[in-house]
Design an enzyme around this catalytic site. Structure first.
Site, mmCIF file in Angstrom:
data_model
loop_
_atom_site.group_PDB
_atom_site.id
_atom_site.type_symbol
_atom_site.label_atom_id
_atom_site.label_comp_id
_atom_site.label_asym_id
_atom_site.label_seq_id
_atom_site.Cartn_x
_atom_site.Cartn_y
_atom_site.Cartn_z
ATOM 1 N N SER A 308 0.835 -1.136 0.031
ATOM 2 C CA SER A 308 0.111 -0.078 0.151
ATOM 3 C C SER A 308 0.820 1.313 0.049
ATOM 4 O O SER A 308 1.968 1.039 0.311
ATOM 5 C CB SER A 308 -0.961 -0.031 1.465
ATOM 6 N N ASP A 309 0.362 2.520 -0.501
ATOM 7 C CA ASP A 309 1.142 3.598 -0.295
ATOM 8 C C ASP A 309 0.851 4.018 1.274
ATOM 9 O O ASP A 309 0.078 3.605 1.839
ATOM 10 C CB ASP A 309 0.640 4.597 -1.186
ATOM 11 N N TRP A 310 1.753 5.053 1.630
ATOM 12 C CA TRP A 310 1.961 5.266 3.076
ATOM 13 C C TRP A 310 0.429 5.828 3.303
ATOM 14 O O TRP A 310 0.149 6.823 3.111
ATOM 15 C CB TRP A 310 2.935 6.518 2.983
ATOM 16 N N SER A 312 -2.379 4.520 2.765
ATOM 17 C CA SER A 312 -3.556 4.242 1.988
ATOM 18 C C SER A 312 -4.630 3.360 2.439
ATOM 19 O O SER A 312 -5.515 3.227 2.002
ATOM 20 C CB SER A 312 -2.987 3.899 0.526
#
Ligand code: BGC
Length: 752
Positions: A308-310, A312
């Site tokens: 996942s992005d930071w 997200s």
């Protein structure tokens, strides 16, 4: 780091429900903890480097407890502090069973110590994968990716990525969160700087170059690191260019514009993918089963993992698709995100979700399998530690700086050159060099400068002094700052301009005006910078503008005031030599825009491959010209190139045949140069309307003065003439097509 907090979950308000849940969770945790222990008598085949990877993975999974599995899905970070005095303390905080660390130290020994904990203090000795954002370089900083794409030199881009991989690996990294493949058409969005521009095909080509550069021939080789394609998917369409906002994406656009670069990166072997922050038409990218599982895993058969992005995962709550973090965890995990970047949501909630029967063990195993597969491919089980070499052998080696300078110079775009104002030949005895960019060593590196240090940067000032030593007198003045309204430096600047033969003004953006969270409502430079140019015009001397920015700029006013303009972007460590080389003519500009420069901010979105309007001649903004100021593909040179008419091998082809298009390019000027031919196809009628034209191939070649070179484009109907529908299915329709190069357009027919 938080550990399992199933006991403190605030959402469990009802005590009876809480007890039942606690019991269920305990039973599940125990069940999945004890069984593998019983299986421990099994041979640890996963340690046998000669056994097939899949066998090793299955063996390891069969030995793991649920907690160990979930820990593999967790990426943790401990912040920037890697001060040797604090390392001991910080290291105590790193759990030996953690799956991944977002590693912000440059110290390989520290990495090896942390890794040793994982290898020796965890029950099964599973190595940690260390990741970081080496986006356009690690310590040697290359130009920003948007600039790299203007070089149209995939070989150089690949080389820059393999240098980045080497510097990163020797600093303790296994993985970079790069390349960014968000096709970007709204220059207000700061992250345009991080990708390869507005075109789908260009993003695909550079995706392949970057993945091959980072990952090398084999991920298990020394000096190679895993790539991560991001931000999957559609992030660049966030409304109005505001970062993190909603992106309304039709399935047609998703498939036609956004998917191909990711598909190309996957085919090139990218080990990992990052799911984006954006909400794709109501289903956020980090909870999107269709894009993450149906497409990425099932259709494209990606066998690595998604991180996942930071934030997200937990942001699904803010986005309004999950009522709490537990639900966010469920949605994100079940959609196909295997590793949770820094949120700790998986560690906190997956045990409960398994106990509730909402997350099947088979899904947990599949996620772990994917993570372990990447670790196995990296060879981390056999070679968990990186080599420790002294810094001077690790960073900024002369051969790295050579590539950096070449790439920086090739990415610079000569936008305008009236009356051959450039290069600076012997006709100029003195130059005024003015502006906030001249002595800068920070902003010139751009956003995501990796571990680049200002003290490593050769400033423009230093580069010019070296280049023009004893040949041209350089008269420097600051003029003004990047922004604000202090004009007290204008007078000095005008004095220097008055005593020089030409005025070179270095303007631009600060590094954090683009990049993440770097959206701007206008892409014009601050008024003070434009006013400085107007002031210096009073000298009556030729005005040369050198622009450093992380996005296309609104140049409608500056364009009028300047005789020559070069977009130098944010060139990185070797800025000085690259800029000086372009100015002196030691390097002939060969960059062509990878993104359109609009007339004004209000003209956004404007990109070369828009769909035709129903009334092509009307409907344009009435207060500005209808065309962009500088279109995608624009870029001048110090020489001239003459193109022969396009030659086709046939005027009719069948669907299973190939057509060859050729053009002969003559360097008709006096300087050797590199020319890129951009080949476009236009399909004037189709069941689904097609863009005005689409880039299908490009090639850059060196042509000596007076020399002729043939460029070739082999048209493969299924690849180059088909289109994709909103389900991702390809269609090839017969009829007339055009091959386009510059302003030439030649027709041919596709028959059954
Ligand atoms: C960015 C990503 C980056 C990640 C890790 C996020 O905020 O969107 O591009 O890779 O942070 O630093």
């Amino acid at each position: 780091m938080s550990s399992f907090n199933i006991w403190t979950n605030k959402k469990l308000q009802n005590p009876t429900a809480f007890l039942i849940k606690m019991k269920k969770t305990l039973i599940t945790v125990l069940l999945f903890s004890i069984l593998p222990l019983a299986a421990q008598n099994k041979k640890a085949i996963y340690k046998d480097k000669n056994a097939p990877i899949e066998t090793r993975i299955e063996n390891l999974i069969s030995l793991m407890t649920l907690e160990e599995k979930i820990m593999q899905m967790n990426q943790w970070t401990y912040g920037k502090n890697a001060n040797p005095n604090n390392i001991g303390e910080k290291m105590k905080e790193v759990s030996p069973t953690i799956g991944s660390l977002l590693y912000r130290s440059t110290n390989p020994e520290y990495r090896n110590q942390v890794q040793k904990k994982a290898m020796t203090e965890s029950r099964l000795g599973i190595p940690i994968i260390f990741g970081f954002d080496a986006i356009h370089g690690y310590r040697t900083v290359f130009p920003i990716p948007l600039a790299q794409a203007c070089s149209w030199n995939t070989d150089l881009v690949k080389e820059s990525c393999s240098i980045t991989a080497k510097e990163s690996w020797l600093s303790g990294l296994d993985w970079t969160f790069s390349p960014m493949l968000d096709v970007a058409r709204d220059a207000r969005w700061g992250r345009v700087s991080e990708g390869y521009g507005e075109d789908t095909y260009a993003n695909s080509a550079f995706a392949v170059a970057a993945v091959k550069g980072y990952q090398g021939k084999s991920l298990s080789d020394k000096y190679t690191i895993a790539a991560c394609l991001k931000h999957y998917i559609g992030y660049s369409l966030s409304e109005g260019g505001r970062d993190y906002h909603y992106s309304d994406i039709s399935n047609q656009t998703l498939w036609e514009t956004f998917m191909p670069p990711f598909e190309a990166g996957i085919k090139a072997g990218a080990a990992t993918v990052m799911s984006g922050f954006n909400d794709i038409s109501g289903v956020p990218a980090s909870a999107n089963y269709y894009t993450l599982t149906e497409v990425l895993k099932k259709k494209w058969k990606h066998d690595g993992f998604v991180v996942s992005d930071w934030g997200s995962v937990i942001q699904l709550v803010d986005q309004g698709v999950a009522k709490d973090i537990k639900e966010a965890t469920l949605k994100s995990f079940m959609a196909g995100v295997e590793m949770d970047m820094v949120d700790n949501a998986y560690v906190d909630f997956l045990p409960e979700l398994v106990a509730d029967g909402k997350v099947p063990m088979a899904s947990i195993d599949e996620a772990v399998r994917r993570i372990l597969r990447v670790k196995m491919k990296l060879g981390l089980f056999e070679n968990p530690y990186v080599d420790v070499v002294p810094e001077e052998k690790r960073y900024l080696l002369p051969e790295y700086l050579k590539v950096a300078e070449e790439l920086a110079a090739e990415s610079m775009v000569l936008l305008k050159n009236e009356k051959q104002t450039l290069p600076i030949t012997s006709k100029y005895k003195s130059l005024a060099i003015i502006g906030p960019m001249v002595k800068d060593s920070v902003h010139i590196m751009g956003f995501w400068e990796g571990m680049g240090r200002p003290q490593d940067v050769e400033t423009i000032y230093e580069g010019l002094q070296k280049e023009f030593k004893k040949k041209v007198v350089l008269n420097y003045a600051l003029g003004c700052d990047f922004d604000g309204d202090d004009k007290s430096g204008f007078a000095d600047a005008l004095t220097e301009a008055n005593k020089s033969d030409a005025v070179v003004i270095f303007l631009g953006e600060k590094a954090n005006w683009s990049g993440e969270n770097g959206s701007r409502s206008t892409i014009a430079l601050p008024k003070i910078q434009e006013d400085l140019v107007a002031e210096l015009q009073k000298s009556g001397k030729p005005i040369i503008l050198m622009l450093s920015s992380g996005r296309p700029l609104e140049l409608i006013r500056l364009n009028e005031m300047a005789d020559a303009i070069v977009e130098i972007w944010q060139p990185g460590t070797t800025a000085g030599s690259a800029v000086a080389g372009i100015l002196s003519g030691r390097r002939n500009p060969s960059g062509k825009l990878s993104i359109t420069f609009p007339q004004t901010t209000g003209q956004i979105p404007i990109y070369y491959n828009m769909r035709e309007s129903s009334r092509p001649k009307s409907g344009h903004y009435q207060d500005i010209p209808r065309d962009a100021l500088y279109w995608f593909g624009h870029g001048l040179s110090y020489t001239t190139y003459d193109y022969s008419p396009i030659k086709l091998s046939a005027t009719k082809i069948r669907k299973n045949e190939k057509l060859v298009a050729e053009v002969e390019v003559t360097n008709s000027g006096n300087a050797t140069g590199k020319e890129t031919v951009l080949w476009f196809i236009k399909d004037p009628f189709a069941t689904i309307s097609r863009p005005m034209k689409e880039l299908k191939s490009f090639e850059k070649k060196l042509i000596k003065a007076g020399e002729k070179i043939v460029y070739r484009f082999e048209i493969d109907p299924m690849k180059d003439l088909s289109y994709v529908d909103s389900f991702g299915e390809r269609h090839l329709e017969t009829g007339n097509f055009f091959v386009i190069v510059n302003d030439q357009k030649v027709q041919f027919e596709l028959i059954d």
